[in-house]
Design a protein around this motif. Structure first.
Motif, PDB file in Angstrom:
ATOM      1  N   ILE A 103     -17.100  -3.943  26.401  1.00 58.18           N
ATOM      2  CA  ILE A 103     -17.209  -5.391  26.463  1.00 58.18           C
ATOM      3  C   ILE A 103     -16.356  -5.431  27.790  1.00 58.18           C
ATOM      4  CG2 ILE A 103     -16.099  -7.412  25.888  1.00 58.18           C
ATOM      5  CD1 ILE A 103     -15.851  -5.596  22.567  1.00 58.18           C
ATOM      6  N   HIS A 104     -16.857  -6.372  29.135  1.00 59.14           N
ATOM      7  CA  HIS A 104     -16.271  -6.509  30.101  1.00 59.14           C
ATOM      8  C   HIS A 104     -15.970  -7.832  29.986  1.00 59.14           C
ATOM      9  CE1 HIS A 104     -18.585  -2.661  32.223  1.00 59.14           C
ATOM     10  NE2 HIS A 104     -19.521  -3.205  30.842  1.00 59.14           N
ATOM     11  N   THR A 105     -14.907  -8.356  31.264  1.00 55.50           N
ATOM     12  CA  THR A 105     -14.238  -9.186  30.835  1.00 55.50           C
ATOM     13  C   THR A 105     -13.240 -10.130  32.098  1.00 55.50           C
ATOM     14  OG1 THR A 105     -12.004  -8.863  30.315  1.00 55.50           O
ATOM     15  CG2 THR A 105     -13.453  -8.995  28.635  1.00 55.50           C
ATOM     16  N   THR A 106     -13.625 -11.193  32.249  1.00 57.41           N
ATOM     17  CA  THR A 106     -13.471 -11.463  33.196  1.00 57.41           C
ATOM     18  C   THR A 106     -11.963 -11.276  34.057  1.00 57.41           C
ATOM     19  OG1 THR A 106     -13.145 -13.889  32.624  1.00 57.41           O
ATOM     20  CG2 THR A 106     -15.540 -13.663  33.731  1.00 57.41           C
ATOM     21  N   GLU A 107     -11.266 -11.200  33.007  1.00 57.05           N
ATOM     22  CA  GLU A 107      -9.817 -11.031  33.389  1.00 57.05           C
ATOM     23  C   GLU A 107      -9.672  -9.388  33.244  1.00 57.05           C
ATOM     24  OE1 GLU A 107      -7.861 -11.998  30.298  1.00 57.05           O
ATOM     25  OE2 GLU A 107      -8.772 -14.152  29.690  1.00 57.05           O
ATOM     26  N   GLY A 108     -10.314  -8.436  33.921  1.00 56.35           N
ATOM     27  CA  GLY A 108     -10.323  -7.721  34.421  1.00 56.35           C
ATOM     28  C   GLY A 108     -10.204  -6.271  33.308  1.00 56.35           C
ATOM     29  N   GLU A 109     -10.034  -7.115  32.132  1.00 54.04           N
ATOM     30  CA  GLU A 109     -10.091  -5.719  30.666  1.00 54.04           C
ATOM     31  C   GLU A 109     -11.279  -5.057  30.104  1.00 54.04           C
ATOM     32  OE1 GLU A 109      -7.438  -4.659  30.174  1.00 54.04           O
ATOM     33  OE2 GLU A 109      -5.828  -5.598  31.422  1.00 54.04           O
ATOM     34  N   ASP A 110     -11.354  -4.174  30.559  1.00 52.85           N
ATOM     35  CA  ASP A 110     -12.923  -3.463  29.864  1.00 52.85           C
ATOM     36  C   ASP A 110     -12.924  -2.856  28.669  1.00 52.85           C
ATOM     37  OD1 ASP A 110     -14.857  -4.786  31.657  1.00 52.85           O
ATOM     38  OD2 ASP A 110     -15.082  -2.369  32.643  1.00 52.85           O
ATOM     39  N   VAL A 111     -12.782  -3.166  27.223  1.00 60.05           N
ATOM     40  CA  VAL A 111     -12.787  -2.272  26.376  1.00 60.05           C
ATOM     41  C   VAL A 111     -13.796  -1.687  25.683  1.00 60.05           C
ATOM     42  CG1 VAL A 111     -11.550  -3.775  24.072  1.00 60.05           C
ATOM     43  CG2 VAL A 111     -11.334  -4.386  25.881  1.00 60.05           C
ATOM     44  N   THR A 112     -13.520  -0.466  25.175  1.00 62.14           N
ATOM     45  CA  THR A 112     -14.858   0.206  24.483  1.00 62.14           C
ATOM     46  C   THR A 112     -14.588   0.346  23.017  1.00 62.14           C
ATOM     47  OG1 THR A 112     -14.852   1.245  26.681  1.00 62.14           O
ATOM     48  CG2 THR A 112     -15.875   2.154  24.105  1.00 62.14           C
TER      49      THR A 112
END
Length: 166
Positions: free
Chosen positions: A104-113
């Motif tokens: 999950i790519h977010t604009t806040e820079g957090e990529d969550v798998t």
């Protein structure tokens, strides 16, 4: 529980792609072949072939059902995060077929798998971000998806800020 639409817009198109695990399908094939080969002395080659087809089809069905469960959970998490104000850019497969996982790519820079073991009787959900991970039974995660999405949102996106209720 009422979710609020935040001012930030998400560019996510609302779909989570399929992500089948070739390792699990290989395991299903090997297990079906081994089990079918045990039938050769008792029922002959034709019986073994029928057993292989039935066992392989059952194993593939179990994997497809597990993948669909994990995909539904991922979709539910993303929908709840978008409603809570997380700007999700996209949800993509995490690998080239060797894992059942999505990023999950977010604009806040957090990529969550988000992914896990996609076999319906023993399906496990795992969530990883910034080197931190957690896993749980996929059935429990699906049953309590609101709480799961809220707690993950707080842990990932609200560190150091006042908590928001999803």
């Amino acid at each position: 529980m009422q979710l609020e639409r935040a001012a930030r817009q998400s560019r996510w198109n609302g779909t989570v792609p399929s992500a089948f695990d070739l390792r699990i399908l290989g395991l299903v094939g090997v297990t079906a072949a081994l089990a079918a080969s045990l039938n050769v002395p008792y029922g002959g080659i034709s019986f073994a072939v029928v057993a292989f087809v039935l066992l392989a089809a059952g194993g593939v069905a179990v994997h497809v059902l597990g993948e669909r469960k994990l995909r539904r959970i991922t979709d539910g998490i993303v929908e709840r995060w978008v409603d809570a104000g997380v700007a999700v850019e996209d949800v993509t497969r995490s690998s080239d077929g060797m894992r059942t996982a999505w990023t999950i790519h977010t604009t806040e820079g957090e990529d969550v798998t988000v992914g896990g073991v996609a076999l319906i009787p023993v399906a496990r959900l795992s969530v990883e971000w910034n080197g931190v991970g957690d896993s749980m039974d996929a059935g429990e995660a699906e049953d309590d998806l609101d709480h799961l999405a809220e707690s993950l949102h707080e842990e990932i996106f609200e560190i150091g800020t006042a908590p928001r209720r999803i």
